[in-house]
Design a protein around this motif. Structure first.
Motif, mmCIF file in Angstrom:
data_model
loop_
_atom_site.group_PDB
_atom_site.id
_atom_site.type_symbol
_atom_site.label_atom_id
_atom_site.label_comp_id
_atom_site.label_asym_id
_atom_site.label_seq_id
_atom_site.Cartn_x
_atom_site.Cartn_y
_atom_site.Cartn_z
ATOM 1 N N CYS A 29 -20.194 52.032 -27.170
ATOM 2 C CA CYS A 29 -19.683 51.670 -25.762
ATOM 3 C C CYS A 29 -18.222 51.728 -25.673
ATOM 4 O O CYS A 29 -17.468 51.878 -26.387
ATOM 5 C CB CYS A 29 -20.338 50.163 -25.518
ATOM 6 S SG CYS A 29 -19.298 48.678 -26.524
ATOM 7 N N ALA A 30 -17.802 51.548 -24.356
ATOM 8 C CA ALA A 30 -16.549 51.897 -23.925
ATOM 9 C C ALA A 30 -15.547 51.053 -24.724
ATOM 10 O O ALA A 30 -14.533 51.629 -25.240
ATOM 11 C CB ALA A 30 -16.226 51.817 -22.670
ATOM 12 N N GLY A 31 -15.987 49.609 -24.968
ATOM 13 C CA GLY A 31 -14.901 48.761 -25.434
ATOM 14 C C GLY A 31 -14.649 48.958 -26.844
ATOM 15 O O GLY A 31 -13.421 48.911 -27.430
ATOM 16 N N LEU A 32 -15.772 49.444 -27.723
ATOM 17 C CA LEU A 32 -15.580 50.009 -29.077
ATOM 18 C C LEU A 32 -14.559 50.886 -29.244
ATOM 19 O O LEU A 32 -14.018 51.370 -30.334
ATOM 20 C CB LEU A 32 -16.845 50.063 -29.831
ATOM 21 C CG LEU A 32 -17.666 48.701 -30.153
ATOM 22 C CD1 LEU A 32 -19.025 48.941 -30.838
ATOM 23 C CD2 LEU A 32 -16.917 47.648 -30.815
ATOM 24 N N ALA A 33 -14.624 51.938 -28.499
ATOM 25 C CA ALA A 33 -14.004 53.357 -28.417
ATOM 26 C C ALA A 33 -12.729 53.285 -28.837
ATOM 27 O O ALA A 33 -11.991 53.930 -29.001
ATOM 28 C CB ALA A 33 -14.758 54.102 -27.349
ATOM 29 N N ASP A 34 -12.048 52.096 -28.276
ATOM 30 C CA ASP A 34 -10.811 51.884 -28.159
ATOM 31 C C ASP A 34 -10.207 51.137 -29.393
ATOM 32 O O ASP A 34 -9.180 51.121 -29.722
ATOM 33 C CB ASP A 34 -10.124 50.914 -26.922
ATOM 34 C CG ASP A 34 -10.546 51.525 -25.691
ATOM 35 O OD1 ASP A 34 -10.304 52.604 -25.592
ATOM 36 O OD2 ASP A 34 -10.825 50.755 -24.698
ATOM 37 N N GLU A 35 -11.300 50.763 -30.440
ATOM 38 C CA GLU A 35 -10.661 50.238 -31.503
ATOM 39 C C GLU A 35 -10.368 51.178 -32.639
ATOM 40 O O GLU A 35 -11.112 52.242 -32.661
ATOM 41 C CB GLU A 35 -11.927 49.205 -31.980
ATOM 42 C CG GLU A 35 -12.303 48.328 -31.206
ATOM 43 C CD GLU A 35 -13.241 47.191 -31.461
ATOM 44 O OE1 GLU A 35 -13.481 47.422 -32.820
ATOM 45 O OE2 GLU A 35 -13.693 46.311 -30.796
ATOM 46 N N SER A 36 -9.375 51.094 -33.481
ATOM 47 C CA SER A 36 -9.039 51.828 -34.440
ATOM 48 C C SER A 36 -9.884 51.720 -35.681
ATOM 49 O O SER A 36 -9.871 52.645 -36.450
ATOM 50 C CB SER A 36 -7.479 51.886 -34.639
ATOM 51 O OG SER A 36 -7.265 50.439 -35.110
#
Length: 300
Positions: free
Chosen positions: A176-183
């Motif tokens: 999901c889009a929110g997890l894609a931003d996590e490193s």
């Protein structure tokens, strides 16, 4: 007691090899061995002499072999007769299809088939890879619709089960889009490692450029559709057929986070089924596949 145990035993009695019979029965050797042991437990006697190589039958095994083979013949014969009486219409075509293909590929593809053959009745078995292969190999279904990847060979005799490539798809790692931003590494929503897509994912994940995932899986499920909804709810990363998530990717609900693994869509035919309807579907599938390939290769 299960019919497949008798079929396993009949195969082992014929081949004398656990590994060869496991391949023939489209299961792992350990799973095949467990099924033979389950049959022995049910009977209360040892059927296999495991102290010799190649494998030999015990006295009880030799005595039981004829009973097992005759039971398998009678049950399959009875099933075929019942199916024939229940489906007098020769226009019925039976297809065993992987869950995802039954949802995303079959409806539109079969409409193209009917455009060439005329209206047909269909019977579709949406199931996992092993059960679909078994359904076709045991004669209950005319066709198998499955994904194919070079890392997972499909052990069907090409003389008895020829195939055509009828489409293409790919496995794409998404979250999901929110997890894609996590490193940080993402939790992995996985298929069973022994399943068809699970084995393809193992191969794809090892390639450079694909995202890491923690070893502890948050969810394991053989159905890609179930993993899709887990990914949409933010539970982690899942490798999903692009056909299943195309709209979610377009709308931004899911984000692709690595290289895709290409998949063929194959149609296998039970060559022993020679009804005119089966032959017509087979010919129409070839024509549709050829036109699709020509359209892709034509200059824009």
């Amino acid at each position: 007691m299960e019919l497949k145990w008798l079929e396993d035993f009949a195969s082992l009695a014929r081949t004398g090899s656990f590994s060869r019979s496991a391949e023939e029965r489209h299961v792992t050797q350990s799973a095949f061995s467990r099924r033979i042991q389950a049959l022995e437990t049910w009977l209360g006697v040892a059927l296999i002499d495991r102290s010799t190589y190649p494998t030999t039958l015990t006295a009880a095994g030799r005595e039981f072999r004829e009973t097992a083979e005759e039971a398998v013949r009678m049950l399959h014969g009875s099933r075929s007769a019942l199916q024939a009486s229940a489906r007098p219409n020769a226009q019925v075509v039976a297809v065993a299809a992987l869950h995802t293909l039954a949802l995303t590929f079959f409806p539109r593809w079969f409409r193209q088939i009917e455009a060439a053959t005329g209206p047909l009745s269909s019977r579709v078995l949406p199931d996992d890879f092993h059960n679909c292969i078994q359904a076709v190999a045991e004669g209950g279904y005319d066709f198998l619709l499955t994904f194919h990847h070079p890392s997972v060979p499909i052990l069907l005799d090409p003389e008895h089960y020829p195939h055509r490539i009828v489409g293409a798809d790919s496995l794409v790692p998404v979250c999901c889009a929110g997890l894609a931003d996590e490193s940080a590494a993402l939790p992995l929503l996985s298929y069973p490692q022994t399943s068809f897509l699970g084995r393809v994912v193992i191969h794809a994940q090892a390639r450079a450029g694909n995202p890491p995932a923690v070893i502890a899986h948050t969810n394991e499920n053989a159905m890609a559709e179930a993993l899709k909804f887990m990914a949409l709810e933010g539970h982690g990363l899942a490798w999903l057929p692009r056909s299943l998530v195309a709209r979610d990717l377009e709308d931004g609900r899911l984000i692709a986070v690595g290289e895709e693994a290409p998949l063929e869509i194959r149609l296998y035919r039970n060559a022993g089924h020679r009804r005119s309807t089966v032959s017509a579907v087979w010919q129409a599938a070839a024509a549709i596949a050829a036109k699709t390939m020509q359209d892709r290769n034509s200059p824009v």
